[in-house]
Write a protein that holds these residues in place. Structure first.
Motif, mmCIF file in Angstrom:
data_model
loop_
_atom_site.group_PDB
_atom_site.id
_atom_site.type_symbol
_atom_site.label_atom_id
_atom_site.label_comp_id
_atom_site.label_asym_id
_atom_site.label_seq_id
_atom_site.Cartn_x
_atom_site.Cartn_y
_atom_site.Cartn_z
ATOM 1 N N ARG A 189 -15.038 -5.535 4.049
ATOM 2 C CA ARG A 189 -14.169 -6.628 3.601
ATOM 3 C C ARG A 189 -14.346 -6.895 2.116
ATOM 4 O O ARG A 189 -13.379 -7.186 1.403
ATOM 5 C CB ARG A 189 -14.439 -7.896 4.405
ATOM 6 N N SER B 64 0.829 -1.213 0.000
ATOM 7 C CA SER B 64 0.000 0.000 0.000
ATOM 8 C C SER B 64 0.860 1.259 0.000
ATOM 9 O O SER B 64 0.368 2.355 -0.272
ATOM 10 C CB SER B 64 -0.916 0.001 1.221
ATOM 11 N N TYR C 177 -4.668 1.125 -5.853
ATOM 12 C CA TYR C 177 -5.672 0.167 -5.382
ATOM 13 C C TYR C 177 -5.220 -0.567 -4.124
ATOM 14 O O TYR C 177 -6.042 -0.916 -3.274
ATOM 15 C CB TYR C 177 -6.035 -0.821 -6.495
ATOM 16 N N LEU C 178 -3.914 -0.796 -3.989
ATOM 17 C CA LEU C 178 -3.422 -1.401 -2.739
ATOM 18 C C LEU C 178 -3.615 -0.426 -1.574
ATOM 19 O O LEU C 178 -3.916 -0.844 -0.450
ATOM 20 C CB LEU C 178 -1.953 -1.789 -2.876
ATOM 21 N N SER D 256 -10.677 -4.251 -4.185
ATOM 22 C CA SER D 256 -9.486 -3.409 -4.400
ATOM 23 C C SER D 256 -8.253 -4.267 -4.635
ATOM 24 O O SER D 256 -7.420 -3.967 -5.508
ATOM 25 C CB SER D 256 -9.268 -2.480 -3.198
ATOM 26 N N MET D 257 -8.120 -5.349 -3.858
ATOM 27 C CA MET D 257 -6.987 -6.259 -4.040
ATOM 28 C C MET D 257 -7.023 -6.907 -5.417
ATOM 29 O O MET D 257 -5.992 -6.994 -6.105
ATOM 30 C CB MET D 257 -7.004 -7.344 -2.962
ATOM 31 N N LEU E 40 0.683 -6.271 2.631
ATOM 32 C CA LEU E 40 -0.087 -5.073 2.282
ATOM 33 C C LEU E 40 0.399 -3.856 3.054
ATOM 34 O O LEU E 40 0.569 -2.778 2.484
ATOM 35 C CB LEU E 40 -1.577 -5.301 2.557
ATOM 36 N N ALA F 200 -7.162 -0.801 -0.693
ATOM 37 C CA ALA F 200 -7.373 -2.071 0.015
ATOM 38 C C ALA F 200 -7.011 -1.932 1.491
ATOM 39 O O ALA F 200 -7.719 -2.446 2.372
ATOM 40 C CB ALA F 200 -6.540 -3.175 -0.634
ATOM 41 N N LYS F 201 -5.917 -1.224 1.772
ATOM 42 C CA LYS F 201 -5.518 -1.022 3.172
ATOM 43 C C LYS F 201 -6.569 -0.211 3.927
ATOM 44 O O LYS F 201 -6.886 -0.502 5.093
ATOM 45 C CB LYS F 201 -4.167 -0.320 3.249
ATOM 46 N N TYR G 232 -12.446 -4.307 0.309
ATOM 47 C CA TYR G 232 -11.017 -4.648 0.419
ATOM 48 C C TYR G 232 -10.641 -5.679 -0.643
ATOM 49 O O TYR G 232 -9.647 -5.510 -1.370
ATOM 50 C CB TYR G 232 -10.730 -5.187 1.824
ATOM 51 N N ARG G 233 -11.444 -6.715 -0.768
ATOM 52 C CA ARG G 233 -11.117 -7.785 -1.723
ATOM 53 C C ARG G 233 -11.232 -7.300 -3.163
ATOM 54 O O ARG G 233 -10.421 -7.681 -4.016
ATOM 55 C CB ARG G 233 -12.016 -8.991 -1.459
#
Length: 372
Positions: free
Chosen positions: A314, A17, A144-145, A320-321, A257, A148-149, A317-318
């Motif tokens: 969540r 991130s 995007y990381l 974005s990952m 991450l 995700a964070k 988050y997924r």
């Protein structure tokens, strides 16, 4: 040495991130016996050069660390032969390495000595354009990381913000484990060191973990189960601090991450590993492993009230990952295209001879270290 050596796989850098995050300074000590820094463009054979030397040393009975590349699942960023304190590193971007002690410790191996420069210049326009596109794709991936964070931090925040996590009970467990692990263990040194690396990386093929190879032979393993936000990273960090205060060297393996967090801890001199068993590095306990479940410190009634909100965070988050990995994969494809501009103009026979000469040099160093 007769039997084959043991290998360990780690990542010295990662796509995080915070962008590309490097622990290259922890691969080997600056006062090592020898550090070979390999220079050259994409596709010139740097990874193959290192891998073949590593595999040869394994066959000769030496333990070898393979430092894997987070942006190419099939490539290496370096190798280390701990018993003779020799390392070989890829010294090109994004982890540029220059000699710190040239001649005395560091040796540059420039594989660009074996390319046809005129042929490469003919593809200058294409090389520059492809390189620029690789940079753009990684920039998007890191955005995007970062997202995700943010969403994972949102998941974690529910436990503390709502009071669902019993912080006092967590503190008691940390104290209990500290006594259990260190009681009766003599102080090893007054100058303990922490070596920082990654066990897991976010790669073109998704998260990849080499945790098994790191903890396979550790005598006592503590497996920490529980949801994100239930204090697992806090527990690992505090045990690391306790180890250092008690004079033990440690290996700290950081979150792929968020590199500010330590996911796993190994204390080599007392044979202890503490493993944060959560995606993407789930770890199935084996016979003899000690399991700690941090959900024991969570008030289930309070937690239930916020499950829907946590679920949305969540899922984001997924998503974005997934998008970040898609961009990292595209960057890998572009990088592979760039290699095509280099490969036809490389003298690989000369590089093989260079590798054999380097192999002989390493074996001479090993003989000197071993007093032969």
């Amino acid at each position: 040495m007769n039997s084959k050596g043991k290998f360990k796989k780690v990542f010295p850098g990662g796509n995080t991130s915070q962008g590309f995050y490097s622990f290259y300074d922890y691969i080997i000590e600056p006062d090592a016996t020898r550090i070979f820094v390999i220079k050259g463009g994409p596709g010139v054979g740097k990874s193959t050069f290192m891998r073949k030397i590593g595999e040869t040393m394994l066959e000769k009975g030496y333990d070898v660390e393979f430092h894997c590349c987070s942006s190419d699942n099939d490539s290496l960023d370096g190798i280390v032969i701990p018993s003779i304190r020799v390392a070989m590193l890829d010294g090109t971007a994004p982890h540029v390495v220059d000699p710190k002690n040239p001649g005395a410790v560091d040796v540059i191996i420039h594989l660009g000595d074996h390319w046809n420069e005129e042929g490469l210049r003919a593809n200058k326009k294409e090389i520059l354009a492809t390189n620029k596109e690789v940079g753009r794709l990684f920039k998007r991936a890191y955005s995007y990381l970062g997202a995700a964070k943010i969403f994972l931090d949102e998941v974690k925040s529910y436990y503390r913000d709502t009071g669902a996590l019993d912080v006092g009970a967590l503190d008691k467990k940390v104290l209990e484990l500290t006594h259990q692990i260190f009681e009766g263990k003599p102080r090893q040194t007054d100058s303990p060191k922490a070596r920082h690396l990654f066990a897991t990386a976010i790669t073109p093929k998704g998260p990849e973990s080499h945790l098994d190879s790191i903890v396979a032979d550790v005598e006592t393993r503590y497996i920490i189960n529980g949801d994100d936000g239930t204090g697992k990273n806090t527990l690992v960090r505090r045990l690391m601090e306790a180890a250092l205060m008690r004079g033990h060297h440690v290996e700290a393996y950081h979150c792929a991450l968020d590199p500010a967090l330590v996911d796993h801890l190994v204390i080599p001199d007392i044979g202890i590993a503490v493993i944060n068993a959560v995606e993407p590095h789930y770890f199935k306990p084996l016979n003899g492993d000690k399991v700690v479940d941090t959900t024991e410190f969570v008030n289930a009634v309070i937690n239930e009230k916020f499950l829907a909100e946590k679920k949305v965070a969540r899922e984001l988050y997924r998503l974005s990952m997934e998008q970040a990995i898609r961009f990292i994969s595209q960057a890998k494809q572009e990088h592979d295209e760039m290699e095509k501009y280099y490969v036809p103009f490389m003298d690989f026979e000369a590089i093989n001879i260079r590798r054999e000469q380097t192999m002989d040099h390493i074996l001479d160093l090993a003989a000197q270290v071993n007093g032969n």
